[in-house]
Scaffold this active site. Structure first.
Site, short mmCIF file in Angstrom:
data_model
loop_
_atom_site.label_atom_id
_atom_site.label_comp_id
_atom_site.label_asym_id
_atom_site.label_seq_id
_atom_site.Cartn_x
_atom_site.Cartn_y
_atom_site.Cartn_z
N CYS A 1 0.82 -1.13 0.05
CA CYS A 1 -0.02 0.15 0.12
C CYS A 1 0.98 1.37 0.07
O CYS A 1 1.58 1.47 -1.08
CB CYS A 1 -1.06 -0.10 1.20
SG CYS A 1 -2.51 0.81 0.86
N HIS B 1 -3.24 -5.15 1.99
CA HIS B 1 -2.59 -5.33 3.02
C HIS B 1 -2.75 -7.13 3.43
O HIS B 1 -3.51 -7.38 4.35
CB HIS B 1 -3.10 -4.65 4.06
CG HIS B 1 -2.96 -3.21 4.09
ND1 HIS B 1 -2.28 -2.63 4.78
CD2 HIS B 1 -4.04 -2.30 3.26
CE1 HIS B 1 -2.44 -1.22 4.47
NE2 HIS B 1 -3.17 -1.07 3.58
N GLU C 1 -0.91 -8.31 5.46
CA GLU C 1 -0.38 -8.48 6.94
C GLU C 1 -1.86 -8.14 7.87
O GLU C 1 -1.76 -8.66 9.11
CB GLU C 1 0.45 -7.49 7.64
CG GLU C 1 0.03 -5.97 7.52
CD GLU C 1 -0.29 -5.31 6.16
OE1 GLU C 1 -0.29 -5.85 5.05
OE2 GLU C 1 -0.51 -4.01 6.43
N1 GLN Z 1 -3.66 6.45 1.29
C1 GLN Z 1 -2.32 6.28 1.52
C2 GLN Z 1 -1.02 6.80 0.84
O1 GLN Z 1 -1.46 7.67 -0.13
C3 GLN Z 1 -1.93 4.59 1.66
C4 GLN Z 1 -2.95 3.78 2.40
C5 GLN Z 1 -2.23 2.78 3.08
O2 GLN Z 1 -1.16 2.43 3.15
N2 GLN Z 1 -3.22 1.89 3.59
O3 GLN Z 1 -0.13 6.87 1.20
#
Ligand code: GLN
Length: 192
Positions: free
Chosen positions: A78, A171, A173
């Site tokens: 992410c 994710h 995890e």
């Molecule tokens: N929206 C976050 C970003 O732009 C990422 C979100 C996340 O890691 N769950 O960094």
């Protein structure tokens, strides 16, 4: 095998718990010297702009980039995926090594977070992987040498690999399914 988890902010504890369940005791990385001797690194979810600010402040950008360039396996989930990307369509501090164009918050706001079952042929045993997307980015385009690992049903790219670099929009995890972590550890064992 020595694995680090970038522990500046975000969901690093959850990665550490999954690694411990696989008998790996990771190093929490907050300082450049903690990157020394690592065989692999996980960059968790969180907020990529915050990672950027803190990583600049703690002098972590260059040594993480060097680790990526040396061929050590590095996996971003992410915000971690955003942090690894070369192009996120705006200026923010990045490791900037993976040849992908990433769109941040691509599915909308927090309320648009969702879950989906993905077919990820690289994982063993092959069975749907329940993926959790939280204000997630997706990969708009990949460069040569980037292998797409997973897509949503509509074709949106949500996981990819470029040699030693691994990126997931979602994710792993946050579920009880450790197949993605095992896949990463396998890559570390084979060194890339
Ligand atoms: N929206 C976050 C970003 O732009 C990422 C979100 C996340 O890691 N769950 O960094």
């Amino acid at each position: 095998m020595k694995i680090g988890v970038l522990a500046l902010q975000g969901a690093f504890i959850e990665h550490i718990k999954v690694l411990r369940s696989l008998d790996v005791e990771p190093v929490e990385v907050r300082k450049p010297e903690q990157l020394r001797d690592l065989d692999g690194l996980i960059i968790p979810g969180g907020e990529s702009t915050t990672f950027g600010k803190l990583a600049v402040e703690y002098d972590l950008i260059e040594p993480i980039r060097a680790m990526c360039e040396q061929g050590k396996p590095v996996w971003g989930t992410c915000a971690g995926m955003i942090f690894l990307a070369k192009d996120v369509g705006r200026a923010q501090p990045l490791i900037g090594v993976m040849d992908v164009r990433v769109k941040r918050n691509a599915f909308g706001r927090q309320v648009d977070s969702f879950e989906a079952d993905l077919d990820i042929p690289a994982l063993e045993p092959r069975a749907p992987f329940h993926a959790i997307f939280i204000r997630a980015p997706f990969i708009e385009s990949v460069g040569k040498g980037v292998e797409v690992l997973a897509k949503l049903d509509n074709g949106t790219i949500v996981a990819a690999r470029q040699k030693n670099l691994l990126a997931t929009s979602f994710h792993p995890e946050l579920t009880n399914d450790a197949r993605f972590h095992r896949y990463f550890l396998e890559r570390v064992k084979k060194n890339g």
